[in-house]
Design a protein around this motif. Structure first.
Motif, PDB file in Angstrom:
ATOM      1  N   ASP A  77       0.791  -1.194   0.274  1.00  0.00           N
ATOM      2  CA  ASP A  77       0.079   0.237   0.106  1.00  0.00           C
ATOM      3  C   ASP A  77       0.966   1.488   0.070  1.00  0.00           C
ATOM      4  N   ALA A  78       2.008   0.874  -0.195  1.00  0.00           N
ATOM      5  CA  ALA A  78       3.226   2.599  -0.598  1.00  0.00           C
ATOM      6  C   ALA A  78       3.818   2.194  -1.263  1.00  0.00           C
ATOM      7  N   LEU A  79       4.721   2.763  -2.638  1.00  0.00           N
ATOM      8  CA  LEU A  79       5.184   2.615  -3.935  1.00  0.00           C
ATOM      9  C   LEU A  79       6.275   3.583  -3.878  1.00  0.00           C
ATOM     10  N   TYR A  80       7.313   3.078  -3.445  1.00  0.00           N
ATOM     11  CA  TYR A  80       8.584   3.788  -3.576  1.00  0.00           C
ATOM     12  C   TYR A  80       9.091   3.629  -4.491  1.00  0.00           C
ATOM     13  N   LEU A  81       9.534   4.840  -5.420  1.00  0.00           N
ATOM     14  CA  LEU A  81      10.692   4.545  -6.131  1.00  0.00           C
ATOM     15  C   LEU A  81      11.656   5.450  -6.665  1.00  0.00           C
ATOM     16  N   THR A  82      12.704   4.966  -6.959  1.00  0.00           N
ATOM     17  CA  THR A  82      14.439   5.212  -7.448  1.00  0.00           C
ATOM     18  C   THR A  82      14.775   6.535  -7.911  1.00  0.00           C
TER      19      THR A  82
END
Length: 443
Positions: free
Chosen positions: A83-88
């Motif tokens: 439920d959370a997306l971390y993008l480099t």
């Protein structure tokens, strides 16, 4: 709603955009043929794992993953329990990793457009997911226009050239002690309202005075995670970050599974974190088993499925926010940062699918039991001889008991008037309220 309430229950999924998913699959003629070289190397394109993970070519060999490709795969994340997306980094750069920023105000053309980011954000919001962007504020590329302005960078007095990250000759280091640069960096963060949170790259190298200003500037609704590979207790107590990348968890958990840390020592080492950090920071810090800078967890545990299970049990049931690195749900292998950046598996085999379902089950247990999110932690038993650990998480009448038995014999631990049986080479979770017990893997 506090940041703890908003973020601690979530499970974060880290995507390295170039290697995740391209949509539609670009043909060579669709590529950015005018792509400028990286460090003198012409940019190459390939879908072959051997090219994308080559030790000397991975930084200038691109697969072509993009924002639309990520958006098309959100159902995969949702099904897993993310439920959370971390993008480099997604900003304009030249390398595959994009930590060499050319322009903070533009999305890298290979990834797409601002409209693509907004569509991704809207789709995330519809699914109840939040977005974390990577703030690379310690350094830029050698091609950033700021390099023409000396006060923006730390200078070496010997030759007047900018200091670079770890003295590599690449990535000139910014000087955020310059008030003008401080304001410019804060304006960059303001320019991307799509971000619900920021992960600050190499934050342990950035002047604390600026970090204090940044945290105040973003306000109480935005989560700030600092990248720090060491003890961050003073920064967390001061409130410079809300949480950090908990590499201590990764180090001690993998050492335990590799036999380089005894159960008794594991308790002492993890207690240093739990007792030294503010409790909210413990819960908000990221429990990672691997990321784009480390070996893949499946490789670190010797490509043994049972040991991958043990690592996940620690990640999900100990305090902290689980961070799942793309592909680890399937047990993708990889040594070194170059090997950890392989193309995502989209046609998993039977074993990989089983690993996925196991992680999905563990994450669903965490969501079903809030005590695993921010409940107190108490280590109840540790035996070097039996290679066994037992701990509990407690909160407002709820209690979850967890055991991990790495030894060859079944262990029975007396829990009040009940026996808590942990079979050999198995992890166990008991819901004490319902007295139900689950084993991982099934003995």
């Amino acid at each position: 709603m506090t940041l703890l309430d908003k973020w601690a229950p979530r499970v974060i999924y880290q995507v390295f955009p170039d290697r995740f998913s391209a949509w539609p699959t670009p043909s060579p003629s669709d590529r950015a043929t005018q792509r400028l070289p990286w460090n003198g190397h012409p940019i190459q394109f390939s879908h072959r794992r051997s090219d994308l993970t080559h030790r000397h070519r991975h930084q200038f060999t691109l697969m072509g993953g993009n924002l639309e490709g990520i958006r098309q795969r959100l159902s995969h994340l949702e099904d897993l329990g993310i439920d959370a997306l971390y993008l480099t980094p997604i900003f304009e750069a030249r390398s595959s990793h994009r930590y060499d920023t050319d322009d903070y105000h533009n999305i890298d053309p290979l990834l797409g457009t601002r409209e693509d980011l907004q569509r991704l954000k809207a789709d995330l919001s519809q699914r109840g997911m939040l977005l974390i962007l990577d703030g690379v504020l310690n350094h830029t590329s050698h091609y950033h226009p700021w390099l023409q302005s000396e006060p923006q960078y730390y200078l070496r007095t010997a030759n007047g050239q900018p200091e670079t990250w770890m003295g590599t000759g690449l990535l000139p280091k910014l000087n955020p002690e310059n008030p003008g640069l401080q304001q410019a960096l804060l304006s960059i963060l303001d320019a991307w309202p799509e971000a619900d949170a920021w992960r600050l790259d190499a934050s342990h190298l950035i002047a604390r005075k600026f970090l204090r200003r940044l945290r105040h500037h973003l306000g109480p609704q935005k989560l700030v995670i600092g990248e720090d590979w060491d003890d961050a207790r003073y920064d967390l107590k001061e409130g410079i970050y809300d949480g950090h990348t908990n590499f201590a968890f990764q180090k001690h958990a993998l050492a335990l599974l590799q036999g380089d840390c005894s159960p008794e020592t594991f308790i002492r080492r993890m207690s240093v974190v739990y007792e030294g950090y503010p409790w909210s920071a413990v819960c908000l810090s990221w429990n990672l088993l691997g990321n784009h800078d480390t070996d893949r967890v499946f490789s670190k545990v010797g490509e043994r499925d049972a040991f991958l299970t043990y690592a996940r049990l620690l990640q999900v049931t100990l305090p902290g926010t689980p961070l799942i690195y793309y592909g680890d749900e399937y047990g993708m292998p990889g040594w070194g940062d170059w090997g950890a950046r392989g193309p995502m598996v989209w046609s998993p085999n039977k074993k990989q699918r089983k690993r996925y379902e196991e992680l999905k089950k563990l994450l669903s247990l965490r969501k079903a039991h809030p005590v695993l999110v921010d409940g107190n932690i108490n280590f109840l038993y540790a035996s070097n001889q039996e290679r066994t650990l037992v701990w509990e998480r407690t909160k407002k009448g709820e209690r979850i008991l967890v055991g991990l038995n790495l030894g060859p014999n079944s262990v029975t631990w007396r829990d009040g008037g009940e026996n808590f049986v942990i079979p050999a080479a198995t992890g166990a979770i008991r819901d004490c309220k319902k007295n139900g017990q689950i084993f991982f893997p099934t003995p």
